[in-house]
Design a protein around this motif. Structure first.
Motif, short mmCIF file in Angstrom:
data_model
loop_
_atom_site.label_atom_id
_atom_site.label_comp_id
_atom_site.label_asym_id
_atom_site.label_seq_id
_atom_site.Cartn_x
_atom_site.Cartn_y
_atom_site.Cartn_z
N LEU A 337 -19.39 -12.72 -13.01
CA LEU A 337 -20.49 -11.87 -12.56
C LEU A 337 -21.74 -12.13 -13.39
CD1 LEU A 337 -21.51 -9.57 -10.73
CD2 LEU A 337 -20.76 -7.97 -12.52
N TRP A 398 -24.87 -6.32 -4.79
CA TRP A 398 -23.53 -6.88 -4.66
C TRP A 398 -23.42 -8.04 -3.66
CZ3 TRP A 398 -19.44 -8.17 -6.96
CH2 TRP A 398 -18.26 -8.48 -6.28
N ARG A 402 -22.10 -11.56 -5.00
CA ARG A 402 -20.80 -12.06 -4.54
C ARG A 402 -20.95 -13.46 -3.95
NH1 ARG A 402 -17.08 -14.32 -3.97
NH2 ARG A 402 -15.02 -13.81 -3.08
N GLU A 435 -11.28 -8.16 -1.29
CA GLU A 435 -12.72 -7.99 -1.30
C GLU A 435 -13.14 -6.52 -1.42
OE1 GLU A 435 -15.16 -10.16 -1.55
OE2 GLU A 435 -13.79 -11.88 -1.59
N LEU A 438 -12.87 -5.55 -5.02
CA LEU A 438 -13.99 -6.09 -5.79
C LEU A 438 -15.25 -5.25 -5.61
CD1 LEU A 438 -13.62 -9.93 -5.09
CD2 LEU A 438 -13.07 -8.75 -7.21
N TYR A 442 -17.21 -3.09 -8.43
CA TYR A 442 -18.63 -3.30 -8.71
C TYR A 442 -19.38 -1.97 -8.58
CZ TYR A 442 -23.40 -4.91 -8.66
OH TYR A 442 -24.73 -5.07 -8.97
#
Length: 447
Positions: A337, A398, A402, A435, A438, A442
């Motif tokens: 990240l 995000w 990503r 996903e 994730l 985040y």
């Protein structure tokens, strides 16, 4: 007990192929290899210090031995060092990867440059503008013909344009494979200098002189070199080990507070993945950890370098990670990240600032995977925040972040691979994380 390490091929070259030694009769190289394999366990068991000799002259070997045992024999007095005892010592850490070298840490170690340069004919010193005077001083202390190459500040130095300019400067000065490149500066400078050395004539020697906490603990050790391109950070580079690294803690006194805080992110990272005592030390005295060249800061820097040296010794080229065992990739904790944030911020964020947010993110991922508890996640936020580093980022970023993470170097095909913790000091790889998980992790990072 000092072990002078030498590869079998180099040992055979030194004694000669037509030598009448009883133990080497016949195939000298084969006999030498067999003897070394037989004796290695004994050497390893007895040695308290190791010094690589393959790329060093006898004088440089002698200097390395003295440096290795200096703390045991004669501590170096240094009146300018901020220490409790008034005596500042230098520490030597050996990196035993493909080409062993020594990392020297402590006040005044830049005085060792001349001994590492030796009788090299030409030396190029790559440095940022702020270190112009230091570069000039180094040039005056070595006997070699010295080419000073001033680079742009920070990540602006890590471009194809700057790289090509360095090649042109080396060509104009007549640099050959027997010459040397020195990287003097922070992580961006040492990254670029290492890649210049790796790519010029397919590889020349280079020496790292890191001048920031981050460069000392991370960038200057381990042989990773590279530049950035439009698609992402460090996507073009090479593995190319230095002949040595000199971490002079005196130069840390010149750094601004923001740079010191940024460097501590890499130090704290080493605590989470491998040496929890680093976390205890920093938590016990955050101000001391941030005080340039203090006893505490020097100690946690040394511990961070020791973690890096130990990891790259076992896996220089990031090739040993498996489902049950993680190699060099563990050093990328928080970096997936972080690199995406740096890219989005056009590198106006410091590397350590981005890593800080990245570590909180992967801690949130690990908690949702059932690998760590909320207390360890909270420890990330609390310690990094106490150091003065950011622990959250923009929630709406995000989708863009990503997409950038899809180009991360740890990925295999379309599978995102994240370094996460199974517990304190126990990193692993999480592959193909859902996903939605994730995105949830985040979102928690941004609160």
């Amino acid at each position: 007990m000092v072990w002078l390490e030498v590869a079998a091929g180099h040992a055979a070259d030194r004694v000669g192929l037509n030598v009448a030694r009883p133990l080497l009769l016949g195939n000298v190289r084969g006999q030498m290899r067999a003897l070394l394999e037989k004796r290695l366990p004994t050497y390893a068991a007895l040695a308290t210090h190791r010094v690589g000799t393959d790329t060093r002259t006898p004088e440089q070997v002698a200097d390395a031995v003295l440096d290795a045992v200096a703390d045991l024999v004669l501590p170096t007095a240094h009146t300018g060092a901020a220490t409790r005892t008034g005596i500042a010592t230098r520490t030597c850490l050996e990196v035993h990867a493909e080409t062993p070298y020594t990392v020297q840490v402590g006040p005044g170690v830049l005085d060792r440059v001349a001994s590492l340069v030796g009788d090299t004919r030409r030396v190029a010193v790559l440095h940022p503008p702020v270190l112009r005077d230091v570069a000039g001083r180094i040039a005056g202390e070595i006997a070699a013909e010295t080419l000073l190459i001033e680079l742009p500040d920070g990540e602006e130095a890590k471009t194809v344009t700057v790289l090509a300019d360095c090649w042109d400067r080396l060509a104009a000065a007549g640099f050959t494979r027997s010459d040397l490149v020195i990287g003097l500066g922070g992580g961006a400078t040492t990254d670029l200098a290492g890649f210049v050395a790796a790519s010029w004539l397919r590889g020349v020697r280079f020496l790292n002189l890191p001048t920031t906490v981050l460069a000392m603990v991370d960038a200057a050790v381990g042989g990773k070199t590279g530049i950035n391109i439009g698609a992402g950070k460090n996507l073009v580079g090479a593995f190319h080990e230095p002949i040595g690294v000199l971490c002079d803690t005196d130069v840390l006194r010149t750094l601004e507070p923001r740079e010191l805080r940024s460097g501590m992110a890499e130090v704290v990272k080493c605590g989470f993945i491998a040496d929890p005592q680093i976390l205890d030390l920093v938590e016990g005295d955050v101000a001391g950890g941030l005080a340039p060249a203090s006893d505490l800061q020097t100690e946690v820097i040394r511990r961070g370098i020791a973690v890096k040296a130990r990891v790259v010794t076992g896996d220089l080229r990031e090739r040993t990670s498996t489902a049950d065992r993680i190699g060099r990739e563990q050093l990328n904790y928080g970096h997936t990240l972080a690199h995406a944030i740096e890219q989005r911020e056009h590198f106006h964020w410091r590397h350590g600032e981005a890593i800080s947010v990245g570590m909180v993110f992967v801690a949130e991922v690990a908690r949702r995977l059932g690998l760590i508890d909320e207390a360890l996640v909270a420890r990330h936020r609390t310690l990094l925040g106490a150091v003065g580093l950011p622990v959250r980022y923009e929630a709406e970023a995000w989708p863009e972040l990503r997409a950038t993470m899809a180009l991360d170097k740890k990925n295999r095909g379309d599978t995102l691979r994240l370094v996460v913790l199974r517990g304190l000091g126990d990193p692993t790889i999480a592959e193909g994380v859902d996903e939605d998980l994730l995105a949830e992790a985040y979102a928690a990072t941004c609160r």
